[in-house]
Scaffold this motif. Structure first.
Motif, short mmCIF file in Angstrom:
data_model
loop_
_atom_site.label_atom_id
_atom_site.label_comp_id
_atom_site.label_asym_id
_atom_site.label_seq_id
_atom_site.Cartn_x
_atom_site.Cartn_y
_atom_site.Cartn_z
N MET A 94 -8.43 -12.63 -8.29
CA MET A 94 -7.63 -13.22 -7.43
C MET A 94 -7.19 -12.59 -6.09
SD MET A 94 -4.86 -15.94 -8.57
CE MET A 94 -4.38 -17.22 -7.16
N PHE A 96 -4.93 -13.16 -2.63
CA PHE A 96 -3.93 -13.87 -2.11
C PHE A 96 -3.81 -14.05 -0.74
CE2 PHE A 96 -3.13 -11.69 -6.25
CZ PHE A 96 -2.45 -12.85 -7.01
N ASN A 100 -1.75 -7.78 -0.25
CA ASN A 100 -0.95 -7.15 -0.92
C ASN A 100 -1.44 -5.97 -1.66
OD1 ASN A 100 -2.33 -8.48 -2.90
ND2 ASN A 100 -0.86 -9.36 -3.83
N PRO A 101 -1.50 -5.05 -0.94
CA PRO A 101 -2.29 -3.69 -1.55
C PRO A 101 -1.21 -3.22 -2.22
CG PRO A 101 -2.29 -3.51 0.89
CD PRO A 101 -1.93 -4.76 0.41
N PHE A 102 -1.54 -2.23 -3.01
CA PHE A 102 -0.24 -1.28 -3.78
C PHE A 102 -0.04 -0.36 -2.93
CE2 PHE A 102 -2.72 -2.83 -7.61
CZ PHE A 102 -1.80 -3.95 -8.02
N PRO A 103 1.28 0.26 -2.81
CA PRO A 103 1.65 1.16 -2.16
C PRO A 103 1.04 2.61 -2.73
CG PRO A 103 3.33 0.72 -3.40
CD PRO A 103 2.39 -0.40 -3.60
N LYS A 104 -0.55 2.50 -2.67
CA LYS A 104 -1.09 3.73 -3.28
C LYS A 104 -2.15 4.24 -2.36
CE LYS A 104 -0.57 2.19 -8.13
NZ LYS A 104 0.32 2.94 -8.68
N PHE A 112 -7.37 0.37 -9.75
CA PHE A 112 -6.23 0.36 -10.61
C PHE A 112 -6.71 -0.67 -11.61
CE2 PHE A 112 -3.05 -2.79 -11.70
CZ PHE A 112 -1.98 -1.68 -11.80
N GLY A 113 -7.65 -1.65 -11.34
CA GLY A 113 -8.11 -2.44 -12.56
C GLY A 113 -8.86 -1.59 -13.52
N SER A 149 -3.00 6.24 2.31
CA SER A 149 -2.24 5.12 1.80
C SER A 149 -2.71 3.78 2.26
CB SER A 149 -0.77 5.17 2.44
OG SER A 149 -0.43 4.20 2.17
N LEU A 151 -1.44 1.47 2.97
CA LEU A 151 -0.66 0.69 3.79
C LEU A 151 -0.86 0.88 4.96
CD1 LEU A 151 2.71 0.75 1.84
CD2 LEU A 151 1.01 -0.89 1.70
N ALA A 152 -1.90 1.89 5.49
CA ALA A 152 -2.25 2.31 6.76
C ALA A 152 -3.03 1.60 7.37
CB ALA A 152 -2.42 3.78 6.89
N ARG A 165 -10.65 -4.62 -4.71
CA ARG A 165 -9.74 -4.17 -5.68
C ARG A 165 -10.18 -5.33 -6.80
NH1 ARG A 165 -3.49 -4.61 -4.98
NH2 ARG A 165 -4.09 -6.70 -4.31
N ALA A 166 -10.32 -6.60 -6.31
CA ALA A 166 -10.61 -7.69 -7.24
C ALA A 166 -11.79 -7.53 -7.86
CB ALA A 166 -10.32 -9.04 -6.87
#
Ligand SMILES: Nc1ncnc2c1ncn2[C@@H]1O[C@H](COP(=O)(O)OP(=O)(O)OP(=O)(O)O)[C@@H](O)[C@H]1O
Ligand SMILES: [Mg+2]
Lengths: 256, 287
Positions: A94, A96, A100-104, A112-113, A149, A151-152, A165-166
């Motif tokens: 999914m 969105f 909404n990336p993780f703060p990683k 992650f998955g 990161s 987030l950058a 990621r999905a």
């Protein structure tokens, strides 16, 4: 066993969904073929997101939601016969509306998955991350900064990261809820191009408010109105010669 | 339409700024004066023998060895008890607990508990741990009491930190097939680590400085030995300082000042480490 067996990837039959007492989806029956892009369009609040979230049981997380009818993936009813909803969600990716990336780090986001699946091997992780980032057309931009990161990254890059990621866990279905609505035109074009590429590997369902986008990327389009599926047909047909007046009015911008 | 104002917003803004600066300076100035005063009084007493001497009737032979040992053991046991319970309760209340009236009642009560005067905890500890549980005036009684005292702070700050993690991250994890616990463990906790750490810092500083409840549960003022187990009697640095300040001889006042310097250093180092860790963590997640 009905005659449609094996033909469709995703199906619902007489699906009703209630938020407490408020009915958000009314008797929806739809058949979605594998390796196609299906666009969900309709005015705000008509239930597109709600319907999309039925396909990976994300509505389970909301208190007071009740569902009747059937939702089938590969002809298995995911509300009745699915033992482990977590295993199931791994088959349905999914993306969105807001990235909404993780703060990683970038790497850890994509890994992650796999990690929650218990994958420990460094080589497997590295290969899968690279493959997913390539598939999401992000590899060239981030290959030297995998440990930075997430987030950058810019919004558009973040959204492609979320797609990577999905798809890293190799789902067969990709659900996208207005994936480009928070992005600039160039990023949007990249995402659309990407959707076109990904269609070969996934069955894609995309919610969009952008008519041109629906027309550009999708094979079939479903028009929703007030919780009902008004019309579902080939995208060309919907945009040139819809059968229903409501659809015609909506796509020509007369309401909604 | 143009209403005449006494001050235009620009001047208002400046006036407020000056006022805020004055208030801050006043607080800081008081602190600096106190620190200087204490340092002048106590610094000459700080040497190795002060750290490694047992308490004594003679001021200049007296040290904080037992008080330090008592304080450290007390703190370690307190945190061992309070951190797991406090952090897990905070997570439970925010992530698992139903959001009904009962939950709100609990929430309000925990916040209230954080504001209850510490001596009340002392009285509770006296009855509950010292007498009913028969633990006597041991380190364990003291640690349990302090644990009760700081738990509300830990619970509230953990909750706040966990609450601040956006739901979109939880959805992302669930969407990838993570279970609730995997989501908490791999997404929510790392993302709220800074906030939780802040709560731990605050509560630890509070535990270090507490005197009243420890007096009530029977920390001794004069302990000529090092505690060896959790059931031993103990004293703690603030209590030692408290005791010294109540002596008439000038020498003990100097000792008290020196004790305060050590206590302050302790707090500064602890807070400093935690802030360093937190900043490092923020840098890591914010690129
Ligand atoms: N968590 C919820 N609780 C109660 N009602 C909800 C909830 N989420 C959505 N609804 C209601 O269900 C209906 C459908 O919402 P949904 O989000 O599916 O619409 P949408 O078509 O995706 O709209 P948009 O285009 O604005 O995203 C709306 O009337 C909405 O108010
Ligand atoms: Mg929506």
């Amino acid at each position: 066993m009905d005659s449609n067996y094996g033909t469709y990837k995703l199906r619902t039959r007489h699906l009703n969904l209630f938020y407490s007492t408020k009915q958000a989806l009314k008797d929806i029956t739809i058949n979605i073929s594998p390796n196609t892009v299906t666009a969900f369009i309709g005015p705000s609040g008509c239930g597109k997101s709600t319907f999309l979230r039925c396909f990976n049981r994300m509505n389970d997380l909301i208190e007071g939601v009740t569902i009747d009818g059937e939702v089938l993936i590969d002809d298995v009813d995911i509300y009745k016969n699915m033992v482990d909803v977590h295993e199931y969600r791994k088959k349905v990716g999914m993306v969105f509306q807001k990235p909404n990336p993780f703060p990683k780090s970038i790497f850890e986001n994509v890994a992650f998955g796999l990690r929650i699946n218990g994958e420990r091997s460094k080589t497997v992780l590295e290969e899968s991350v690279e493959a997913a980032l390539k598939q999401a057309a992000l590899w060239e931009e981030v290959k030297d900064s995998l440990n930075k990161s997430a987030l950058a990254l810019s919004g558009g890059q973040q959204q492609r990261l979320c797609i990577a990621r999905a798809i890293a866990v190799k789902p067969s279905v990709l659900l996208m809820d207005e994936p480009a609505s928070a992005l600039d035109p160039i990023s949007t074009a990249k995402i659309e191009e990407l959707i076109y590429q990904l269609k070969h590997s996934f069955t894609i369902v995309i919610v969009t408010h952008n008519m041109q986008q629906a027309a550009r990327v999708s094979d079939k389009t479903a028009f929703f109105f007030m919780g009902e599926l008004i019309e579902f047909d080939k995208t060309d047909k919907i945009f040139t010669n819809p059968s229903e007046d409501a659809t015609q009015n909506y796509i020509t911008g007369r309401f909604g | 339409m143009n209403k005449k104002r006494f001050f235009n917003p620009d001047i208002q803004d400046k006036v407020f700024k000056v006022f805020a600066i004055c208030c801050t300076s006043l607080g800081l100035l008081t602190l600096v004066v106190l620190l200087i005063d204490i340092t002048i009084k106590g610094i000459r007493r700080i040497n190795w023998s002060f750290f490694f001497s047992l308490p004594s009737r003679h001021a200049d032979e007296s040290g904080i060895y037992t008080a330090l040992a008592g304080m450290v053991s007390l703190l370690v046991i307190t945190l061992l008890i309070a951190l797991p319970i406090g952090i897990l309760s905070g997570i439970y209340l925010q992530e698992y607990g139903k959001k009904n009236r009962f939950a709100r009642l609990i929430e309000i009560n925990i916040s209230n508990l954080a504001g209850v005067p510490s001596v009340i905890y002392g009285i509770l500890g006296l009855q509950l741990f010292v007498r009913t549980a028969g633990l006597g005036n041991s380190i364990l009684s003291g640690a349990l009491t302090l644990a009760l005292l700081i738990m509300p702070i830990i619970i509230v700050s953990t909750r706040e930190a966990v609450k601040a993690v956006p739901d979109s991250l939880r959805e992302a994890a669930f969407g990838l097939g993570a279970t609730k616990w995997q989501t908490i463990q791999r997404v929510v906790l790392p993302a709220s680590f800074g906030g939780i750490l802040t709560g731990i810092i605050l509560s630890t500083s509070r535990a270090i400085g507490e005197t009243a409840p420890l007096i009530v549960v029977g920390a001794l003022a004069y302990v000529p030995f090092i505690p060896e187990g959790p059931m031993d009697q103990y004293t703690s640095l603030p209590i030692q300082v408290f005791n010294w300040t109540s002596r008439p001889q000038q020498g003990f006042v100097v000792n008290a000042a020196a004790g305060i310097i050590v206590l302050l250093l302790f707090t500064f180092i602890l807070n400093g480490t935690a802030i360093y860790l937190r900043n490092k963590w923020y840098k890591k997640i914010a690129a």
